[in-house]
Motif scaffolding. Structure first.
Motif, PDB file in Angstrom:
ATOM      1  N   LEU A  30      37.353  39.592  43.769  1.00 27.17           N
ATOM      2  CA  LEU A  30      37.576  40.442  42.858  1.00 27.17           C
ATOM      3  C   LEU A  30      38.478  39.892  41.781  1.00 27.17           C
ATOM      4  O   LEU A  30      39.286  39.221  42.212  1.00 27.17           O
ATOM      5  N   THR A 247      29.800  49.737  39.585  1.00 25.94           N
ATOM      6  CA  THR A 247      30.767  48.919  38.973  1.00 25.94           C
ATOM      7  C   THR A 247      31.566  47.997  40.076  1.00 25.94           C
ATOM      8  O   THR A 247      31.739  46.686  39.578  1.00 25.94           O
ATOM      9  N   PHE A 248      31.711  48.344  41.290  1.00 22.05           N
ATOM     10  CA  PHE A 248      32.145  47.438  42.292  1.00 22.05           C
ATOM     11  C   PHE A 248      31.231  46.242  42.665  1.00 22.05           C
ATOM     12  O   PHE A 248      31.473  45.008  42.376  1.00 22.05           O
ATOM     13  N   LEU A 251      31.940  43.922  39.621  1.00 16.22           N
ATOM     14  CA  LEU A 251      33.187  43.254  39.865  1.00 16.22           C
ATOM     15  C   LEU A 251      32.887  42.239  40.678  1.00 16.22           C
ATOM     16  O   LEU A 251      33.406  41.018  40.423  1.00 16.22           O
ATOM     17  N   GLN A 252      32.025  42.402  41.782  1.00 17.76           N
ATOM     18  CA  GLN A 252      31.739  41.027  42.696  1.00 17.76           C
ATOM     19  C   GLN A 252      31.195  39.914  42.170  1.00 17.76           C
ATOM     20  O   GLN A 252      31.402  38.968  42.703  1.00 17.76           O
ATOM     21  N   MET A 286      39.736  53.767  41.221  1.00 21.10           N
ATOM     22  CA  MET A 286      39.238  52.563  42.370  1.00 21.10           C
ATOM     23  C   MET A 286      40.073  51.399  41.968  1.00 21.10           C
ATOM     24  O   MET A 286      40.296  50.671  42.885  1.00 21.10           O
ATOM     25  N   LEU A 287      40.264  51.040  40.844  1.00 21.93           N
ATOM     26  CA  LEU A 287      40.669  49.584  40.421  1.00 21.93           C
ATOM     27  C   LEU A 287      42.253  49.413  40.685  1.00 21.93           C
ATOM     28  O   LEU A 287      42.472  48.347  41.498  1.00 21.93           O
ATOM     29  N   LEU A 290      42.480  48.888  44.417  1.00 21.93           N
ATOM     30  CA  LEU A 290      42.013  47.459  44.706  1.00 21.93           C
ATOM     31  C   LEU A 290      42.977  46.263  44.318  1.00 21.93           C
ATOM     32  O   LEU A 290      42.999  45.270  44.539  1.00 21.93           O
TER      33      LEU A 290
END
Length: 331
Positions: A30, A247-248, A251-252, A286-287, A290
């Protein structure tokens, strides 16, 4: 309570963790930093039934900037007849004169909108295209190609004056009239917007029907067409609760710009099935969990969204905002 019994930071007096901030655990692959493109003052407030006073809008934008949002979309220079909620653009923008105009993009639909924006010193603009013919007709009363032709001189003039141009693309995943949107169709319009001179694109899931696999397939197709992830942002709506998962997935795939709206405000006045945007608080939670840097102060952001919800007279749909405001998290 004596000093000997002062709880550690992040815990209550009984030693129970308080969910004020998430535990940071990085996931492989990420980005280290994500730029949040805050759309609440424009995309959020344009869908409100009641017109929000100009002074409240200005205060909202100042609070968001103070919370660390690097980009706050301020308003729209669309004709007041079409979006009366943002008819005060000329009155609002001068109230933001203490903020860097490079942090305050504005939406412009045509050459007249560009004239109005640039007369006030705007340095970032956005044009708003559609991946589908049905929505292009509903939103701009033009075909997709007619809309692109309308944007061509707007983008060219902006670039001549060193103004940053973002290209929004609606209905990238599904359309309420046409159903699922073919990936190749989206890629064609994205490529056309870049060929006009747009600096970046924002891929809109306007009615919230995207799923992570669809997101990654579209991003892969764009990469194959010469559109790098570095030039893309994603703009998800949470109609089916998929915005964070989508969104995840982005990001991946290397995307580092994500649109969100403080308090989950917004929808789309021309697509009635479009519900609220991804809430900025939910995204930041969430960000940060992470370990991804955003520069955003979650406490100041939630305070801002709570204040705005009171100004609008209704609760925010943001789950994170509700959780942090819950009495169950208080001593």
């Amino acid at each position: 309570m004596t000093a000997d019994h002062t709880p550690a930071a992040g815990t209550s007096a009984s030693g129970v963790p308080v969910p004020g901030l998430p535990m940071e655990i990085r996931a492989a692959g990420l980005p280290a930093r994500v730029r949040i493109h805050e759309v609440g003052p424009r995309d959020g407030l344009q869908n409100e039934k009641a017109v929000v006073p100009t002074e409240i809008k200005a205060e909202f934008i100042h609070r968001l900037a103070a919370a660390g949002l690097p980009v706050v979309e301020a308003t729209s220079f669309v004709h007041p007849k079409w979006v009366p909620q943002l008819a005060d653009a000329e009155a609002l923008f001068p109230l933001l004169g203490d903020l860097d105009p490079h942090r305050l993009p504005v939406l412009v639909p045509n050459a007249r909108g560009l004239d109005r924006a640039m007369a006030l010193g705007a340095r970032r603009i956005a044009v708003f295209a559609s991946a589908t013919e049905s929505f292009a007709r509903a939103n701009l009363n033009r075909t997709v190609d007619e809309a692109l032709a309308m944007f061509a001189p707007v983008v060219a003039r902006a670039k001549d004056d060193d103004v940053h141009v973002r290209g929004y693309l609606s209905m990238c995943f599904g359309d309420p009239w046409e159903g699922p949107v073919p990936v190749a169709q989206v890629v064609r319009v994205c490529r056309a917007l870049l060929d006009l001179g747009c600096d970046e694109l924002s891929l809109g899931d306007t009615i919230g029907v995207a799923t992570p696999g669809h997101v990654q397939r579209l991003l892969a197709a764009l990469n194959e067409a010469g559109v790098p992830a570095s030039g893309l942002g994603v703009h998800f709506h949470d109609t089916y609760g998929q915005a964070l998962a989508n969104t995840f997935a982005a990001l991946q795939h290397g995307v580092t710009t994500v649109d969100a709206s403080a308090g989950g405000l917004g929808g789309c006045p021309y697509a009635k099935s479009a519900t609220g945007n991804l809430a900025t608080e939910d995204l930041v939670w969430m960000l940060h969990g992470l370990g991804i840097d955003t520069g955003v102060d979650l406490g100041r952001l939630t305070a801002t969204s709570t204040w705005m919800a009171k100004a609008l007279g209704r609760p925010s749909p943001s789950r994170t905002l509700r959780a942090l405001s819950s009495d169950s998290h208080k001593e």
